[in-house]
Scaffold this motif. Structure first.
Motif, PDB file in Angstrom:
ATOM      1  N   THR A 192       0.955  -1.262  -0.215  1.00 42.38           N
ATOM      2  CA  THR A 192       0.055  -0.042  -0.059  1.00 42.38           C
ATOM      3  C   THR A 192       0.910   1.283   0.007  1.00 42.38           C
ATOM      4  OG1 THR A 192      -0.126   0.155   2.313  1.00 42.38           O
ATOM      5  CG2 THR A 192      -1.856  -1.276   1.205  1.00 42.38           C
ATOM      6  N   SER A 193       0.380   2.333  -0.120  1.00 40.67           N
ATOM      7  CA  SER A 193       0.886   3.462  -0.227  1.00 40.67           C
ATOM      8  C   SER A 193       1.394   3.971   1.303  1.00 40.67           C
ATOM      9  CB  SER A 193       0.011   4.764  -0.992  1.00 40.67           C
ATOM     10  OG  SER A 193      -1.070   4.986   0.142  1.00 40.67           O
ATOM     11  N   ASN A 194       0.998   3.445   2.163  1.00 37.86           N
ATOM     12  CA  ASN A 194       1.625   3.744   3.513  1.00 37.86           C
ATOM     13  C   ASN A 194       3.042   3.813   3.666  1.00 37.86           C
ATOM     14  OD1 ASN A 194      -1.365   2.429   3.625  1.00 37.86           O
ATOM     15  ND2 ASN A 194      -1.323   3.029   5.922  1.00 37.86           N
ATOM     16  N   ASP A 239      -1.748  12.232   0.164  1.00 42.84           N
ATOM     17  CA  ASP A 239      -0.808  10.783   0.467  1.00 42.84           C
ATOM     18  C   ASP A 239       0.344  10.661  -0.762  1.00 42.84           C
ATOM     19  OD1 ASP A 239      -0.459   8.208   1.303  1.00 42.84           O
ATOM     20  OD2 ASP A 239      -1.408   7.123  -0.095  1.00 42.84           O
ATOM     21  N   THR A 240      -0.010  11.147  -1.993  1.00 42.18           N
ATOM     22  CA  THR A 240       1.168  11.109  -2.922  1.00 42.18           C
ATOM     23  C   THR A 240       2.178  12.253  -2.532  1.00 42.18           C
ATOM     24  OG1 THR A 240      -0.586  10.470  -4.686  1.00 42.18           O
ATOM     25  CG2 THR A 240       1.238  11.406  -5.472  1.00 42.18           C
ATOM     26  N   ALA A 241       1.527  13.315  -2.092  1.00 38.31           N
ATOM     27  CA  ALA A 241       2.644  14.342  -1.935  1.00 38.31           C
ATOM     28  C   ALA A 241       3.511  14.145  -0.617  1.00 38.31           C
ATOM     29  CB  ALA A 241       2.035  15.761  -1.463  1.00 38.31           C
ATOM     30  N   ILE A 242       3.084  13.457   0.436  1.00 38.03           N
ATOM     31  CA  ILE A 242       3.714  12.892   1.349  1.00 38.03           C
ATOM     32  C   ILE A 242       4.921  12.043   0.818  1.00 38.03           C
ATOM     33  CG2 ILE A 242       3.931  11.410   3.521  1.00 38.03           C
ATOM     34  CD1 ILE A 242       1.113  12.500   4.096  1.00 38.03           C
ATOM     35  N   ALA A 243       4.568  11.110  -0.288  1.00 35.81           N
ATOM     36  CA  ALA A 243       5.712  10.264  -0.645  1.00 35.81           C
ATOM     37  C   ALA A 243       6.493  10.991  -1.383  1.00 35.81           C
ATOM     38  CB  ALA A 243       4.958   9.133  -1.479  1.00 35.81           C
ATOM     39  N   ILE A 244       6.070  11.729  -2.312  1.00 37.68           N
ATOM     40  CA  ILE A 244       6.985  12.824  -3.091  1.00 37.68           C
ATOM     41  C   ILE A 244       7.978  13.471  -2.088  1.00 37.68           C
ATOM     42  CG2 ILE A 244       7.038  14.883  -4.670  1.00 37.68           C
ATOM     43  CD1 ILE A 244       4.485  13.836  -5.634  1.00 37.68           C
ATOM     44  N   GLY A 245       7.422  14.176  -1.055  1.00 45.06           N
ATOM     45  CA  GLY A 245       8.305  14.815  -0.342  1.00 45.06           C
ATOM     46  C   GLY A 245       9.565  13.650   0.455  1.00 45.06           C
ATOM     47  N   ALA A 260     -17.831  11.096  -4.265  1.00 49.82           N
ATOM     48  CA  ALA A 260     -18.201  11.670  -3.048  1.00 49.82           C
ATOM     49  C   ALA A 260     -17.078  12.538  -2.472  1.00 49.82           C
ATOM     50  CB  ALA A 260     -18.878  10.762  -2.178  1.00 49.82           C
ATOM     51  N   ALA A 261     -16.029  12.797  -3.081  1.00 49.64           N
ATOM     52  CA  ALA A 261     -14.946  13.368  -2.481  1.00 49.64           C
ATOM     53  C   ALA A 261     -15.010  14.876  -2.155  1.00 49.64           C
ATOM     54  CB  ALA A 261     -13.678  13.243  -3.597  1.00 49.64           C
ATOM     55  N   CYS A 262     -14.360  15.455  -1.108  1.00 47.48           N
ATOM     56  CA  CYS A 262     -14.244  16.894  -0.907  1.00 47.48           C
ATOM     57  C   CYS A 262     -13.670  17.413  -1.630  1.00 47.48           C
ATOM     58  CB  CYS A 262     -13.890  17.007   0.641  1.00 47.48           C
ATOM     59  SG  CYS A 262     -14.797  16.276   1.896  1.00 47.48           S
ATOM     60  N   ARG A 263     -14.186  18.837  -2.063  1.00 43.72           N
ATOM     61  CA  ARG A 263     -13.350  19.620  -2.918  1.00 43.72           C
ATOM     62  C   ARG A 263     -13.962  20.929  -2.893  1.00 43.72           C
ATOM     63  NH1 ARG A 263     -14.030  20.130  -8.820  1.00 43.72           N
ATOM     64  NH2 ARG A 263     -12.156  20.747  -9.802  1.00 43.72           N
ATOM     65  N   PRO A 264     -13.141  22.114  -2.369  1.00 36.73           N
ATOM     66  CA  PRO A 264     -11.520  21.748  -2.061  1.00 36.73           C
ATOM     67  C   PRO A 264     -11.402  21.277  -0.672  1.00 36.73           C
ATOM     68  CG  PRO A 264     -12.561  23.994  -1.497  1.00 36.73           C
ATOM     69  CD  PRO A 264     -13.520  23.391  -2.188  1.00 36.73           C
ATOM     70  N   GLN A 265     -10.177  20.683  -0.605  1.00 38.74           N
ATOM     71  CA  GLN A 265      -9.571  20.126   0.669  1.00 38.74           C
ATOM     72  C   GLN A 265      -8.595  20.560   1.000  1.00 38.74           C
ATOM     73  OE1 GLN A 265      -7.836  17.110   1.396  1.00 38.74           O
ATOM     74  NE2 GLN A 265      -9.060  16.121   2.863  1.00 38.74           N
ATOM     75  N   ALA A 266      -8.255  20.605   2.241  1.00 42.27           N
ATOM     76  CA  ALA A 266      -6.933  21.330   2.976  1.00 42.27           C
ATOM     77  C   ALA A 266      -5.802  20.579   2.526  1.00 42.27           C
ATOM     78  CB  ALA A 266      -7.188  21.624   4.413  1.00 42.27           C
ATOM     79  N   TRP A 267      -5.673  19.574   2.836  1.00 46.13           N
ATOM     80  CA  TRP A 267      -4.205  18.791   2.616  1.00 46.13           C
ATOM     81  C   TRP A 267      -4.078  18.380   0.936  1.00 46.13           C
ATOM     82  CZ3 TRP A 267      -4.565  13.797   6.361  1.00 46.13           C
ATOM     83  CH2 TRP A 267      -5.420  13.010   6.061  1.00 46.13           C
ATOM     84  N   SER A 268      -5.249  18.230   0.422  1.00 43.98           N
ATOM     85  CA  SER A 268      -5.037  18.156  -1.210  1.00 43.98           C
ATOM     86  C   SER A 268      -4.495  19.452  -1.869  1.00 43.98           C
ATOM     87  CB  SER A 268      -6.113  17.907  -1.737  1.00 43.98           C
ATOM     88  OG  SER A 268      -6.664  16.631  -1.380  1.00 43.98           O
ATOM     89  N   ALA A 269      -5.109  20.612  -1.356  1.00 48.29           N
ATOM     90  CA  ALA A 269      -4.401  21.757  -1.629  1.00 48.29           C
ATOM     91  C   ALA A 269      -3.199  22.260  -1.242  1.00 48.29           C
ATOM     92  CB  ALA A 269      -5.379  23.250  -1.180  1.00 48.29           C
ATOM     93  N   ALA A 270      -2.677  21.879  -0.130  1.00 51.47           N
ATOM     94  CA  ALA A 270      -1.579  22.102   0.574  1.00 51.47           C
ATOM     95  C   ALA A 270      -0.424  21.085  -0.192  1.00 51.47           C
ATOM     96  CB  ALA A 270      -1.295  21.716   2.204  1.00 51.47           C
ATOM     97  N   ALA A 271      -0.833  20.146  -1.054  1.00 53.51           N
ATOM     98  CA  ALA A 271      -0.067  19.252  -1.601  1.00 53.51           C
ATOM     99  C   ALA A 271       0.679  20.081  -2.548  1.00 53.51           C
ATOM    100  CB  ALA A 271      -0.680  18.174  -2.415  1.00 53.51           C
TER     101      ALA A 271
END
Length: 686
Positions: A490-492, A549-555, A604-615
């Motif tokens: 998994t992405s974890n 989640d993708t951004a955390i991995a990229i970082g 059903a995804a939230c949009r905008p969403q804080a940690w998605s925008a912070a990515a």
């Protein structure tokens, strides 16, 4: 067959936000009384209908777009009015703004016709004051009866909330909930109709902050224009998602997402603040203080509270989700990772230059958080941090993948709690080291104890978590109640990078896995490998892609020097950003890029969403490679080699409150300017 109440879909709705108020409508601007459409304010839907018509007829929509950080413009035609011929001559622009405790709308009706135009304009309004969890559960609601007030005004009241709609120059019909205007346009004339919505909600627990954003807004140029477009839209959304508690309106944090989670969420608010550290430490500091004030003081099985524990979410009242037995108290602590993330956010903010005078008052809360780790995080004493909902009404899974079916073995079967998640062990390792560094720096005892804890945890993790899978060795997702490794891929894994839990060889192995097609073949990082039986591209946590989640991995990949893997995931995320008009949703489909020209929405995804925008800020930091350690008087500049962005310049990033500029050329060579003389840049040798 019994009726099923399904969560309403919202992927095709247009959101306008100034937290804690948001409005979701269809693409034509109409707010229809169906699904999740509505104006929401602090956990209540304060308007369920706002349909504008001319002569009782719907308009023909031709487009919409953002109009500033809190607004949108919707353009429609009334082709039955005006001149005969192929060209439309009556155009309607609805310019909408969300304002503190309400919204305003101007409706511009413009005629280019040669003859006068006469019409009747109506706005049908409805209000149900339904709790957000009722809307989320897909339950039916009933409209409230409108009351008349002053001329041109309608009002509704329930549950201590008063909602008022006022149309300038309109006639109000309370029996129908309608505002009416008579329109007379001269040849090539124009008229502007105005109405506003006001919400009086004295029991709301969150409010709009009175100040402008504390973080800087960098000026960025890049060869890849997708990055700058994503940053611009994301920074507008982050501005709109700022919140404060009613008692402390100057202490700002980010609400998690529209519409379901526009309140304080420990994990989400902290991750977003951590991602924004390159823009300043003020948001991190206020988020830390807000959560510290609500830090747990007692053991309460129903709320999940424990001494030293950091809260998960805050609501105005109990949150009851129909159909799954979920009943969360207004202040809910059912999270296994927020306390650990609080420690590391304090440490990282300190490294970015949070002044000592702001760190010192938080040190008792740091020590309380570490006591929670020592005394409450490992109830069975096996040396791993784990969770179990003891109330029977809380979240069954209490990591960031908190859906009921998110923790699966490779064969698709569900793991049974207590659950010890892989990334939580990484967070605990990092928190122990971060806590030790802060204790040492401020002459507090206990640093050696927590360094020893980290060493032991790394040894235990290495012995118990690593498994063999279809792609070879990898850390398991978790240990289940029988201490069996949950062997899905998994992405974890991406969250382990940078925690110190892995050695260099293990980090390189994780980087290799994160870049494999089974995880990285979509528009970002899939939450689960395509080789696992539980994989589904539209599963909430078992195959979809989450921007944060993708951004955390990229970082983590960029910081550890795994440039090619970071670049691949970054390019996928930028492709997703382009597909979603640069407003990244909470999550989207994990379909393969080779199969679809653009990612499918998770409906059903939230949009905008804080940690998605912070990515977006994580992508920027990874590209320029800015890594400060202000207490040590050093700054490292390690640009991402092979960046998909090409040459990049970022002005007005901030270290220790000082604006700095970074330029990276196409070869990956970076230069830094604007640093105080006390900070010495130390570029890593390539």
């Amino acid at each position: 067959m019994a009726d099923r109440h399904l969560q309403p879909l919202l992927h095709d709705l247009v959101g306008v936000v100034l937290a804690p108020t948001s409005m979701l409508t269809e693409a034509d601007g109409q707010l229809r009384p169906v699904g999740v459409q509505g104006v929401f304010h602090a956990d209540a839907r304060v308007l369920r209908q706002a349909e504008f018509r001319l002569d009782g007829r719907d308009l023909e929509a031709i487009g919409n777009g953002p109009d500033g950080p809190h607004g949108a413009r919707f353009v429609s035609l009334a082709r039955w009015l005006g001149d005969d011929g192929p060209d439309p001559t009556v155009r309607i622009d609805r310019i909408r703004r969300v304002v503190p405790r309400g919204l305003t709308e101007e409706i511009h009706i413009v005629s280019t016709a040669a003859d006068p135009v006469h019409a009747t304009a109506t706005l049908d309004l409805g209000c149900d004051l339904a709790p957000v969890e009722t809307v989320k559960s897909g339950l039916p609601t009933s409209p409230l009866e409108a009351k008349s007030g002053q001329p041109g005004q309608l009002g509704w009241t329930a549950e201590g909330i008063t909602v008022t709609a006022t149309g300038e120059g309109a006639d109000a019909e309370p029996e129908t909930g309608r505002l009416c205007w008579s329109i007379a346009l001269p040849p090539r004339g124009r008229v502007v109709l105005r109405w506003r919505l006001a919400v009086d909600d004295p029991r709301a627990v969150v409010v709009t902050p009175p100040r402008e954003p504390a973080w800087s807004r960098p000026e960025v140029s890049a060869d890849d224009p997708r990055l700058t477009r994503l940053l611009d839209r994301s920074l507008d959304d982050l501005r709109a998602l700022r919140l404060a508690e009613a008692e402390t309106p100057h202490e700002v944090f980010l609400g998690a997402g529209v519409p379901w989670f526009l309140t304080l969420f420990g994990r989400d608010s902290m991750w977003a603040a951590r991602m924004l550290l390159p823009l300043g430490t003020e948001l991190a500091a206020s988020t830390l203080r807000v959560l510290a004030r609500r830090q747990g003081t007692q053991v309460d099985e129903r709320s999940g509270e424990a001494p030293g524990k950091i809260m998960h979410e805050l609501r105005r009242h109990e949150f009851v989700a129909v159909g799954n037995g979920l009943r969360l108290p207004a202040a809910y602590y059912g999270t296994i990772d927020a306390t650990l993330l609080w420690v590391s956010l304090l440490h990282d903010a300190w490294r970015w230059g949070l002044p000592d005078e702001e760190v010192v008052p938080l040190l008792p809360h740091l020590e309380a958080a570490l006591r929670w780790l020592a005394e409450h995080a490992d109830p069975d004493g096996d040396g791993f941090v784990e969770y179990l909902d003891l109330s029977g009404q809380g979240l069954a899974n209490q990591g960031w993948k908190d859906s009921h079916d998110s923790i699966r073995f490779r064969d698709g079967s569900l793991a049974q709690p207590p659950i010890a998640l892989a990334e939580v062990q990484g967070y605990a390792h990092r928190a122990a080291l971060d806590g030790a560094a802060l204790l040492d720096a401020f002459d507090r005892p206990g640093g050696e104890r927590w360094r020893a804890y980290a060493t032991g945890l790394a040894d235990r993790f290495r012995a118990r978590f690593w498994v063999d899978g279809p792609l070879g060795a990898h850390p398991a997702l978790a240990l289940d109640r029988d201490k069996r490794p949950v062997d899905s891929l998994t992405s974890n894994l991406g969250h382990l990078l940078g925690t110190g839990l892995l050695d260099a060889a293990e980090s390189a192995r994780v980087a290799e896995l994160l870049a494999d097609d089974t995880l990285a073949g979509g528009y970002g990082l899939r939450t689960m490998s395509t080789k696992d039986a539980g994989f589904s591209p539209l599963s909430y946590h078992c195959g979809s892609i989450w921007a944060h989640d993708t951004a955390i991995a990229i970082g983590g990949l960029a910081a550890s020097g795994n440039a090619s893997a970071a670049a691949r995931l970054a390019d996928g995320l930028l492709g997703a950003a382009e597909a979603f008009d640069y407003r990244l949703p909470e999550l989207f489909s994990g379909d393969d890029r080779a199969a679809l020209a653009r990612p499918l929405p998770y409906p059903a995804a939230c949009r905008p969403q804080a940690w998605s925008a912070a990515a977006a800020v994580v992508l920027l930091q990874a590209a320029v490679g800015l890594y400060p350690d202000v207490p040590a008087g050093q700054v490292q500049l390690r640009p991402l080699a092979g960046t998909p962005f090409g040459a990049i310049t970022a002005r007005r990033l901030r270290i220790a409150g000082t604006p700095v500029d970074v330029t990276v050329d196409r070869t990956g060579h970076g230069t830094l300017s604007g640093l105080p003389t006390a900070l010495v840049p130390t570029p890593r040798q390539r």
